[in-house]
Design an enzyme around this catalytic site. Structure first.
Site, PDB file in Angstrom:
ATOM      1  N   LYS A  38       0.834  -1.203   0.000  1.00 26.21           N
ATOM      2  CA  LYS A  38       0.000   0.000   0.000  1.00 26.21           C
ATOM      3  C   LYS A  38       0.873   1.258   0.000  1.00 26.21           C
ATOM      4  O   LYS A  38       0.516   2.262  -0.618  1.00 26.21           O
ATOM      5  CB  LYS A  38      -0.924   0.009   1.223  1.00 26.21           C
ATOM      6  CG  LYS A  38      -2.082  -0.992   1.165  1.00 26.21           C
ATOM      7  CD  LYS A  38      -3.019  -0.752   2.343  1.00 26.21           C
ATOM      8  CE  LYS A  38      -3.805  -1.967   2.786  1.00 26.21           C
ATOM      9  NZ  LYS A  38      -4.827  -2.463   1.923  1.00 26.21           N
ATOM     10  N   GLU A  93      -2.612   7.058   7.864  1.00 22.25           N
ATOM     11  CA  GLU A  93      -3.503   7.926   7.090  1.00 22.25           C
ATOM     12  C   GLU A  93      -4.366   8.739   8.030  1.00 22.25           C
ATOM     13  O   GLU A  93      -4.662   8.302   9.149  1.00 22.25           O
ATOM     14  CB  GLU A  93      -4.434   7.078   6.201  1.00 22.25           C
ATOM     15  CG  GLU A  93      -3.735   6.496   4.998  1.00 22.25           C
ATOM     16  CD  GLU A  93      -4.667   5.689   4.110  1.00 22.25           C
ATOM     17  OE1 GLU A  93      -5.881   5.581   4.423  1.00 22.25           O
ATOM     18  OE2 GLU A  93      -4.171   5.161   3.106  1.00 22.25           O
ATOM     19  N   GLU A 126      -9.551   1.363  -5.378  1.00 23.74           N
ATOM     20  CA  GLU A 126     -10.434   1.710  -4.266  1.00 23.74           C
ATOM     21  C   GLU A 126     -10.165   3.148  -3.816  1.00 23.74           C
ATOM     22  O   GLU A 126      -9.011   3.523  -3.575  1.00 23.74           O
ATOM     23  CB  GLU A 126     -10.221   0.748  -3.092  1.00 23.74           C
ATOM     24  CG  GLU A 126     -10.573  -0.691  -3.441  1.00 23.74           C
ATOM     25  CD  GLU A 126     -10.579  -1.626  -2.232  1.00 23.74           C
ATOM     26  OE1 GLU A 126     -11.330  -2.615  -2.270  1.00 23.74           O
ATOM     27  OE2 GLU A 126      -9.827  -1.381  -1.263  1.00 23.74           O
ATOM     28  N   GLU A 131      -6.175   1.952  -2.344  1.00 28.94           N
ATOM     29  CA  GLU A 131      -5.310   0.862  -2.785  1.00 28.94           C
ATOM     30  C   GLU A 131      -5.840   0.337  -4.096  1.00 28.94           C
ATOM     31  O   GLU A 131      -6.959   0.656  -4.510  1.00 28.94           O
ATOM     32  CB  GLU A 131      -5.298  -0.278  -1.741  1.00 28.94           C
ATOM     33  CG  GLU A 131      -6.647  -0.958  -1.567  1.00 28.94           C
ATOM     34  CD  GLU A 131      -6.536  -2.324  -0.899  1.00 28.94           C
ATOM     35  OE1 GLU A 131      -5.440  -2.897  -0.868  1.00 28.94           O
ATOM     36  OE2 GLU A 131      -7.574  -2.830  -0.448  1.00 28.94           O
ATOM     37  N   ARG A 185      -6.766  -7.879  -9.236  1.00 28.25           N
ATOM     38  CA  ARG A 185      -7.451  -9.156  -9.463  1.00 28.25           C
ATOM     39  C   ARG A 185      -8.916  -8.866  -9.723  1.00 28.25           C
ATOM     40  O   ARG A 185      -9.350  -7.728  -9.666  1.00 28.25           O
ATOM     41  CB  ARG A 185      -7.338 -10.019  -8.205  1.00 28.25           C
ATOM     42  CG  ARG A 185      -7.861  -9.247  -6.975  1.00 28.25           C
ATOM     43  CD  ARG A 185      -7.947 -10.093  -5.742  1.00 28.25           C
ATOM     44  NE  ARG A 185      -8.044  -9.289  -4.540  1.00 28.25           N
ATOM     45  CZ  ARG A 185      -9.167  -8.821  -4.012  1.00 28.25           C
ATOM     46  NH1 ARG A 185     -10.325  -9.054  -4.621  1.00 28.25           N
ATOM     47  NH2 ARG A 185      -9.157  -8.110  -2.905  1.00 28.25           N
TER      48      ARG A 185
HETATM   49  P1  ADP Z   1      -7.934  -3.720   2.737  1.00 22.26           P
HETATM   50  O1  ADP Z   1      -6.674  -3.987   1.973  1.00 22.26           O
HETATM   51  O2  ADP Z   1      -8.004  -4.486   3.978  1.00 22.26           O
HETATM   52  O3  ADP Z   1      -9.118  -3.811   1.846  1.00 22.26           O
HETATM   53  P2  ADP Z   1      -8.226  -0.831   2.575  1.00 22.26           P
HETATM   54  O4  ADP Z   1      -7.070   0.111   2.616  1.00 22.26           O
HETATM   55  O5  ADP Z   1      -8.831  -1.076   1.254  1.00 22.26           O
HETATM   56  O6  ADP Z   1      -7.766  -2.201   3.230  1.00 22.26           O
HETATM   57  O7  ADP Z   1      -9.329  -0.316   3.599  1.00 22.26           O
HETATM   58  C1  ADP Z   1     -10.425  -1.127   3.961  1.00 22.26           C
HETATM   59  C2  ADP Z   1     -11.524  -0.277   4.558  1.00 22.26           C
HETATM   60  O8  ADP Z   1     -11.072   0.455   5.682  1.00 22.26           O
HETATM   61  C3  ADP Z   1     -12.071   0.772   3.623  1.00 22.26           C
HETATM   62  O9  ADP Z   1     -13.035   0.257   2.748  1.00 22.26           O
HETATM   63  C4  ADP Z   1     -12.631   1.783   4.600  1.00 22.26           C
HETATM   64  O10 ADP Z   1     -13.877   1.354   5.099  1.00 22.26           O
HETATM   65  C5  ADP Z   1     -11.665   1.748   5.742  1.00 22.26           C
HETATM   66  N1  ADP Z   1     -10.631   2.790   5.575  1.00 22.26           N
HETATM   67  C6  ADP Z   1      -9.487   2.665   4.894  1.00 22.26           C
HETATM   68  N2  ADP Z   1      -8.769   3.794   4.936  1.00 22.26           N
HETATM   69  C7  ADP Z   1      -9.485   4.682   5.671  1.00 22.26           C
HETATM   70  C8  ADP Z   1      -9.265   6.036   6.105  1.00 22.26           C
HETATM   71  N3  ADP Z   1      -8.176   6.700   5.793  1.00 22.26           N
HETATM   72  N4  ADP Z   1     -10.236   6.624   6.860  1.00 22.26           N
HETATM   73  C9  ADP Z   1     -11.348   5.957   7.196  1.00 22.26           C
HETATM   74  N5  ADP Z   1     -11.590   4.681   6.837  1.00 22.26           N
HETATM   75  C10 ADP Z   1     -10.673   4.034   6.090  1.00 22.26           C
HETATM   76  P1  ADP Z   2     -12.650  -7.475  -2.020  1.00 21.20           P
HETATM   77  O1  ADP Z   2     -11.721  -6.316  -1.887  1.00 21.20           O
HETATM   78  O2  ADP Z   2     -12.668  -8.123  -3.358  1.00 21.20           O
HETATM   79  O3  ADP Z   2     -13.994  -7.210  -1.493  1.00 21.20           O
HETATM   80  P2  ADP Z   2     -11.271  -8.421   0.244  1.00 21.20           P
HETATM   81  O4  ADP Z   2     -10.199  -7.388   0.084  1.00 21.20           O
HETATM   82  O5  ADP Z   2     -12.205  -8.335   1.391  1.00 21.20           O
HETATM   83  O6  ADP Z   2     -12.122  -8.573  -1.098  1.00 21.20           O
HETATM   84  O7  ADP Z   2     -10.581  -9.831   0.302  1.00 21.20           O
HETATM   85  C1  ADP Z   2     -10.495 -10.615  -0.815  1.00 21.20           C
HETATM   86  C2  ADP Z   2     -11.273 -11.854  -0.690  1.00 21.20           C
HETATM   87  O8  ADP Z   2     -10.373 -12.931  -0.748  1.00 21.20           O
HETATM   88  C3  ADP Z   2     -12.046 -12.028   0.606  1.00 21.20           C
HETATM   89  O9  ADP Z   2     -13.388 -11.685   0.458  1.00 21.20           O
HETATM   90  C4  ADP Z   2     -11.959 -13.477   0.884  1.00 21.20           C
HETATM   91  O10 ADP Z   2     -13.151 -14.143   0.469  1.00 21.20           O
HETATM   92  C5  ADP Z   2     -10.859 -13.950   0.025  1.00 21.20           C
HETATM   93  N1  ADP Z   2      -9.789 -14.416   0.851  1.00 21.20           N
HETATM   94  C6  ADP Z   2      -8.860 -13.688   1.483  1.00 21.20           C
HETATM   95  N2  ADP Z   2      -8.031 -14.489   2.137  1.00 21.20           N
HETATM   96  C7  ADP Z   2      -8.457 -15.740   1.931  1.00 21.20           C
HETATM   97  C8  ADP Z   2      -8.027 -17.018   2.365  1.00 21.20           C
HETATM   98  N3  ADP Z   2      -6.983 -17.181   3.159  1.00 21.20           N
HETATM   99  N4  ADP Z   2      -8.713 -18.076   1.952  1.00 21.20           N
HETATM  100  C9  ADP Z   2      -9.770 -17.934   1.156  1.00 21.20           C
HETATM  101  N5  ADP Z   2     -10.223 -16.770   0.711  1.00 21.20           N
HETATM  102  C10 ADP Z   2      -9.576 -15.677   1.096  1.00 21.20           C
HETATM  103 MG    MG Z   3      -9.479  -2.749   0.210  1.00 24.23          MG
END
Ligand code: ADP
Ligand code: ADP
Ligand code: MG
Length: 676
Positions: free
Chosen positions: A116, A200, A275, A288, A292
């Site tokens: 990230k 952040e 995102e 991020e 995929r």
């Molecule tokens: P992940 O890789 O686990 O998906 P993300 O960086 O995409 O992590 O963040 C997942 C979620 O966390 C976002 O969809 C949002 O709801 C929350 N989030 C991420 N960054 C922020 C931020 N700077 N402020 C508030 N909420 C955040």
């Molecule tokens: P998206 O951003 O597509 O909503 P997430 O960031 O929440 O999805 O995570 C990707 C997806 O990959 C998860 O919803 C989960 O179903 C799947 N995933 C992540 N880790 C694993 C794992 N260890 N085994 C199986 N599925 C996984």
């Molecule tokens: Mg995310």
């Protein structure tokens, strides 16, 4: 185009990819662990290869075994799905080295977006707006604290290698920073093997809006509009929709442009998602890139009418993108709900077990169910507890909402805790209906979503009792089939018209509430009465019913017709009625078909209106089970009323030649107690 591909994944996404491959005439190879030997994705694929024991590390994450499976079966390309190896650059590289096409972006793009922090540095250079924060190399705690102070609290500490909502800590006060950093690092180290973090500004009341992008090997990159994924629990998506409510063409164009610039900055090819976190003002910042196919890609497919997996396959095979930016349709509104084996009231704790009963809503052009399991399959502790994705389409958001509500109401799952009821409430919540969206919606609406356990309405107590009565009737018919007189009316398979005691009582418990239901048989109908703990009658109804299948029945309660599903698991009954699910425990009963169980007024009643044409027994006669007692003539046919068990005829209520109304008691009968 490829002739054969391997899918390095399991569950619904493997099934989803197989469906498109099949439509395109591409043969498919599934891989499976011991836990998935008979899984749906294995059943659907043309071939399947075993790759190891249940733990993902030894099977679905084992690069060598997966490549070996591809070599053995002659697969030319590998689709990684999402999760598992989908964003693993070593895997993409290994495919390349093995001369197998990785259906995904170039290794370099995965690497650049995998961190990230590095992604943010690249995006900064490409002019993509970023959340204010720190994403540098320096990781000393004192230095990070200084950065947090500069950014201003609240802040969010994120694992640079994080994903799936893991490795994130919100910090509201400077004095909590050191401890949060330490715990975030610990989680990052154990989950991702990398404890670097970034910081952040924590955006208040933000929305999560992401853009679907697609690139090809000929240098084109376009976007397929946005998805709003603001409805989350623990930073994980629960409901997703497209388009984003309130999106204007100008903002869509600006976000689309930023997303395409982000993808181009890393030479992106294939399907990806940028995102963004969006402030209430509409200002948006890059969060991020997921390199995929996204879990929620179906909502984009529903509004564009496109098959994103087909596009992935075409692009991976070297074809140009099928459409240009201005040719992408956008029609109507789509919503996806993730159906999980988890208990919302227990903090969304995952649940494992066998899907004893699983009935998704019927699919149509506007209802789609993507799933990796069928009734009888198991949700194991080894993998993601997702049961299915339910996706609906409507001409507008209001229609999509209605269809989602209806489809959720038709979803029936027994065997694992699940979030179907919770999703129903979520879709019904005023905030969601009014599209008052932000990532705190579930927390904010918790009073509405997790409000105290409700007591079942009278109809549910009646439904479970009627289901019980019908199931019993069916059992009796089955034994009647073995009885001597094949012309007996008890062979007719409908209604309550079986040779059973006229009065039945059950005691049920639902949560903390105990109720008694009494059913008096009146021919085709049951007269029902509901009693509370004090024995006071609280409701009554007249019911007519018939079995429709193994677990479902048609029920008419006071003239209102519904379909009820009642699934038996030991003394527990799972009842699905009017879009709600209720759980009852059978605590006691009186008047069962067996002999001598406390029958108050065991009478044999007329199954239909008719005329008595023969009386075969005298009062006081001892009779054997199956012996004919009275013969009725109705609808030009003769019907024998037989003894339901060995017993004594105490009285015969009608004489030969008399007319009897439907449900009239013909014989006062007392079964004899069986010797133990
Ligand atoms: P992940 O890789 O686990 O998906 P993300 O960086 O995409 O992590 O963040 C997942 C979620 O966390 C976002 O969809 C949002 O709801 C929350 N989030 C991420 N960054 C922020 C931020 N700077 N402020 C508030 N909420 C955040
Ligand atoms: P998206 O951003 O597509 O909503 P997430 O960031 O929440 O999805 O995570 C990707 C997806 O990959 C998860 O919803 C989960 O179903 C799947 N995933 C992540 N880790 C694993 C794992 N260890 N085994 C199986 N599925 C996984
Ligand atoms: Mg995310």
């Amino acid at each position: 185009m490829f002739q054969k591909i391997l899918i390095a994944n399991r569950g619904e996404i493997a099934c989803r990819v197989i469906a498109t491959a099949r439509r395109l005439g591409i043969a498919t190879v599934a891989v499976y662990s011991d836990a998935d030997r008979n899984a749906r994705h294995v059943r659907l694929a043309d071939e399947a290869v075993w790759i190891g024991p249940p733990p993902a590390r030894e099977s679905y994450l084992d690069i060598e075994r997966i490549l070996e499976a591809a070599r053995r079966t002659g697969a030319q390309a590998i689709h990684p799905g999402y999760g598992f190896l989908s964003e693993n650059e070593a895997f993409a590289q290994a495919c390349l080295d093995a001369g197998i096409v990785f259906i995904g972006p170039p290794v370099e793009a995965i690497r650049k977006m995998g961190s990230k922090a590095e992604a943010k540095r690249l995006m900064e250079a490409a002019g993509v707006p970023l959340t204010p924060g720190y994403h540098g190399e320096e990781q000393g705690p004192a230095y990070l604290f200084e950065q947090a102070m500069r950014i201003g609290f609240p802040v969010l500490i994120k694992a640079s290698a994080g994903g799936g909502g893991k490795g994130m800590r919100r910090v509201d006060r400077p004095e909590d920073f050191a401890e949060a950093l330490e715990s975030c690092r610990r989680e990052a180290r154990s989950s991702f093997g990398d404890d670097r973090v970034l910081i952040e500004k924590y955006i208040l009341r933000p929305r999560h809006i992401e853009m679907q992008v697609f690139g090809d090997a000929h240098g084109q990159v376009i976007h397929l509009y946005e998805r709003d994924c603001s409805v989350q629990r623990r930073h994980q998506k629960v409901l997703e929709e497209a388009p984003a409510p309130g999106m204007t063409p100008e903002r869509r164009a600006a976000m689309g442009e930023a997303a395409v610039a982000a993808a181009k900055a890393v030479g992106y090819v294939g399907a990806g998602t940028i995102e963004f976190i969006v402030e209430p003002s509409g200002a948006f910042y890059f969060m991020e890139m997921n390199t995929r196919l996204q879990v929620e890609h179906p909502v984009t497919e529903m509004i564009t009418g496109l098959d994103l997996v087909e596009w992935q396959l075409r692009v991976a095979a070297g074809e140009p993108l099928p459409l240009a930016q201005d040719q992408i349709p956008l029609e109507g509104h789509a919503i996806e709900a993730r159906i999980y084996a988890e208990d919302p009231v227990k903090g969304f704790l995952p649940s494992v077990g066998r899907l004893v009963h699983l009935q998704p809503p019927p699919e149509s052009v506007w209802v789609r169910v993507d799933t990796g399991v069928e009734q009888g399959d198991e949700i194991t502790p080894h993998y993601d507890p997702m049961i299915a994705k339910l996706i609906v389409w409507g001409e507008n958001r209001a229609q999509a909402l209605t269809r989602m509500r209806q489809a959720l109401a038709q979803y029936r799952i027994v065997g694992v805790a699940n979030n179907v009821e919770f999703l129903g409430k979520l879709v019904d919540s005023p905030a969601f209906r009014q599209a008052d969206l932000d990532t705190g919606l579930i927390e904010r609406e918790s009073a509405f979503l997790f409000g105290g356990a409700e007591e079942p309405p009278p109809a549910a107590w009646f439904a479970v009792s009627c289901a019980e009565r019908l199931a019993e009737a069916r059992r009796m018919q089955e034994s009647a089939r073995r009885a001597p007189d094949p012309t007996s009316p008890w062979h007719a398979v409908d209604g309550w018209r079986v040779n059973a005691p006229a009065l039945r009582r059950w005691q049920w418990r639902a949560g903390e509430t105990t109720r008694r239901v009494q059913a008096r048989c009146l021919g085709e109908k049951l007269q029902l009465q509901l009693f509370d703990e004090k024995g006071e009658s609280v409701a009554s109804a007249t019911a007519w019913g018939a079995m429709l299948g193994e677990d479902s029945l048609r029920l008419e309660l006071d003239g209102r017709r519904t379909t009820v599903t009642a699934v038996t698991a030991g003394s527990r009954r799972h009842v699905f009625l009017d879009g709600r699910a209720w759980v009852f425990d059978l605590c006691g009963q009186e008047g069962t078909e067996g002999a001598g169980t406390g029958v108050d007024a065991a009478g044999l009643t007329a199954p239909m209106p008719g005329r008595v044409i023969a009386v075969k027994v005298e009062p006081g006669a001892k009779v054997a089970r199956g012996q004919t007692l009275v013969v009725l003539e109705a609808m030009k046919m003769e019907h024998a009323i037989v003894a339901p068990a060995d017993g004594i005829v105490k009285a015969v209520r009608f004489a030969v030649g008399e007319q009897v109304p439907d449900g009239a008691e013909l014989v006062d009968f007392e079964p004899v107690k069986e010797e133990a």
